[in-house]
Enzyme design. Structure first.
Site, PDB file in Angstrom:
ATOM      1  N   ASP A  48      52.814  22.808  35.879  1.00  0.00           N
ATOM      2  CA  ASP A  48      52.269  23.890  35.186  1.00  0.00           C
ATOM      3  C   ASP A  48      52.141  25.059  34.450  1.00  0.00           C
ATOM      4  O   ASP A  48      51.397  25.233  33.864  1.00  0.00           O
ATOM      5  CB  ASP A  48      51.139  23.957  36.503  1.00  0.00           C
ATOM      6  CG  ASP A  48      50.120  22.694  37.088  1.00  0.00           C
ATOM      7  OD1 ASP A  48      49.699  22.031  36.282  1.00  0.00           O
ATOM      8  OD2 ASP A  48      49.875  22.517  38.242  1.00  0.00           O
ATOM      9  N   ASP A  88      44.203  31.747  34.858  1.00  0.00           N
ATOM     10  CA  ASP A  88      43.347  32.980  35.225  1.00  0.00           C
ATOM     11  C   ASP A  88      43.885  35.024  34.620  1.00  0.00           C
ATOM     12  O   ASP A  88      44.527  34.602  33.719  1.00  0.00           O
ATOM     13  CB  ASP A  88      43.723  33.592  36.824  1.00  0.00           C
ATOM     14  CG  ASP A  88      45.268  33.299  36.718  1.00  0.00           C
ATOM     15  OD1 ASP A  88      46.137  33.937  36.257  1.00  0.00           O
ATOM     16  OD2 ASP A  88      45.329  32.604  38.055  1.00  0.00           O
ATOM     17  N   ARG A 133      51.633  52.279  45.840  1.00  0.00           N
ATOM     18  CA  ARG A 133      51.154  52.085  47.163  1.00  0.00           C
ATOM     19  C   ARG A 133      48.839  51.005  47.202  1.00  0.00           C
ATOM     20  O   ARG A 133      49.294  50.785  45.794  1.00  0.00           O
ATOM     21  CB  ARG A 133      50.008  53.328  47.264  1.00  0.00           C
ATOM     22  CG  ARG A 133      50.806  54.423  47.520  1.00  0.00           C
ATOM     23  CD  ARG A 133      49.232  55.730  46.835  1.00  0.00           C
ATOM     24  NE  ARG A 133      50.460  56.795  47.774  1.00  0.00           N
ATOM     25  CZ  ARG A 133      49.937  58.248  48.100  1.00  0.00           C
ATOM     26  NH1 ARG A 133      49.042  58.814  47.685  1.00  0.00           N
ATOM     27  NH2 ARG A 133      50.515  59.580  47.885  1.00  0.00           N
ATOM     28  N   THR A 162      41.800  26.637  40.924  1.00  0.00           N
ATOM     29  CA  THR A 162      42.917  26.350  41.839  1.00  0.00           C
ATOM     30  C   THR A 162      44.182  26.272  42.549  1.00  0.00           C
ATOM     31  O   THR A 162      45.193  25.934  42.461  1.00  0.00           O
ATOM     32  CB  THR A 162      43.066  24.997  42.189  1.00  0.00           C
ATOM     33  OG1 THR A 162      43.604  24.498  40.239  1.00  0.00           O
ATOM     34  CG2 THR A 162      42.246  24.326  42.589  1.00  0.00           C
ATOM     35  N   TYR A 214      45.753  30.766  41.857  1.00  0.00           N
ATOM     36  CA  TYR A 214      45.796  32.338  42.466  1.00  0.00           C
ATOM     37  C   TYR A 214      44.744  32.074  43.492  1.00  0.00           C
ATOM     38  O   TYR A 214      44.719  32.847  44.623  1.00  0.00           O
ATOM     39  CB  TYR A 214      45.907  33.320  41.946  1.00  0.00           C
ATOM     40  CG  TYR A 214      46.922  34.282  41.758  1.00  0.00           C
ATOM     41  CD1 TYR A 214      46.874  35.081  43.260  1.00  0.00           C
ATOM     42  CD2 TYR A 214      47.406  35.390  41.551  1.00  0.00           C
ATOM     43  CE1 TYR A 214      47.954  36.143  43.899  1.00  0.00           C
ATOM     44  CE2 TYR A 214      48.079  35.938  41.910  1.00  0.00           C
ATOM     45  CZ  TYR A 214      48.601  36.844  43.205  1.00  0.00           C
ATOM     46  OH  TYR A 214      49.099  37.444  43.519  1.00  0.00           O
TER      47      TYR A 214
END
Length: 285
Positions: free
Chosen positions: A73, A143, A153, A183, A185
């Site tokens: 992928d 994404d 932090r 489908t 992250y």
């Protein structure tokens, strides 16, 4: 589809797995008078020499009739991003672990090459996301995400949709995912799976430090604005897991949905739901 006159090749980082497939593609394509183009990285990986019918060192963004992928992928996403600029469909052979985006499995090499080089496949238009980083548009097929950096932090991110401020979340990051990327992250974050064909995208959070942070499905015409309200630390901006820049404290970036940005080749009868069942298993028994 019309049979291609030119194909551009993308392979994953283990040439010993794909060398035989590349050789076979060259044989079958050149017999048919189809030009095979190899970007510089592919030439280096496979130690290719000049030969009739092959173009070595081709720009992966240059116009081509078809991209052929031997990989998983991640490699398929690389090809899809490149072909978003030239409008070529991507026909992928699964040489990876899951291969959710693949057209055929590696065991179907001969049948797959025949289908690809004959134009015997369907083309499925898919959406993408876009963000401008340092004045340059960056495309995310799966994404676009915002991550706190290692040893930094916890990030504090403020997000707004269609100009409406929705919240401020302390978290390790935020992910905006297309239906294709839902489908990936997003799913690992506990976000919803969006079936291919759903108009819109989903926003989910990585390790939120609150019980009230919930994933949100956003309408396609509504832009997402993410502001880094952390006091000191920048957050990393990635597209499909690849770093493309940073969001400094006080800075804001907008993520926008673009329909029909990529073209995925698939064989007749293939559906999202069959892929989902075959790759991830049945939802219930």
């Amino acid at each position: 589809m019309t049979p291609p006159r030119t194909v551009t090749v993308f392979t994953h980082n283990y040439p010993e797995d794909t060398a035989a497939a590349v050789r076979r593609l060259i044989e079958v394509a050149t017999e048919r008078g189809i030009e095979v183009r190899f970007p510089a990285r592919e030439v280096e990986k496979h130690s290719l020499d000049e030969r009739p019918g092959c173009v070595l060192g081709a720009d992966p963004d240059d116009p081509t009739d078809l991209a052929i992928v031997f990989g998983g992928d991640g490699t398929i996403l690389t090809a899809l991003r490149a072909c978003a600029r030239n409008g070529a469909p991507v026909f992928a052979f699964n040489y990876g672990a899951i291969g959710f985006l693949s057209t055929v499995e590696r065991e179907e090499l001969e049948r797959g090459l025949e289908r690809a080089l004959s134009g015997d496949f369907e083309v499925l238009p898919m959406p993408g996301l876009e963000v401008d980083v340092d004045g340059e548009p960056r495309i995310g097929v799966n994404d676009i995400s915002f991550h706190r950096r290692p040893n930094s932090r916890v990030a504090t991110l403020e997000y707004a949709v269609a100009g409406e401020q929705l919240g401020r979340v302390r978290c390790d990051g935020l992910v905006a995912a297309t239906p294709v990327g839902s489908t990936g992250y997003n799913l690992a974050n506990g976000g919803p799976v969006l079936a291919w064909g759903v108009e819109g995208y989903v926003v989910s959070f990585i390790a939120p430090h609150t019980l009230t942070a919930r994933a949100l499905v956003v309408a396609p015409g509504d832009a997402l604005e993410v502001t880094n309200v952390s006091e000191r630390d920048a957050v990393e901006v990635t597209t499909d897991g690849r770093p493309v820049g940073e969001l400094a404290p006080g800075e804001r970036l907008a993520v926008r949905f673009h329909d029909d940005q990529i073209l995925l080749a698939q064989l007749d009868g293939a559906t999202f739901y069959r892929r989902f069942r075959d790759k991830f298993g049945r939802l219930a028994y």
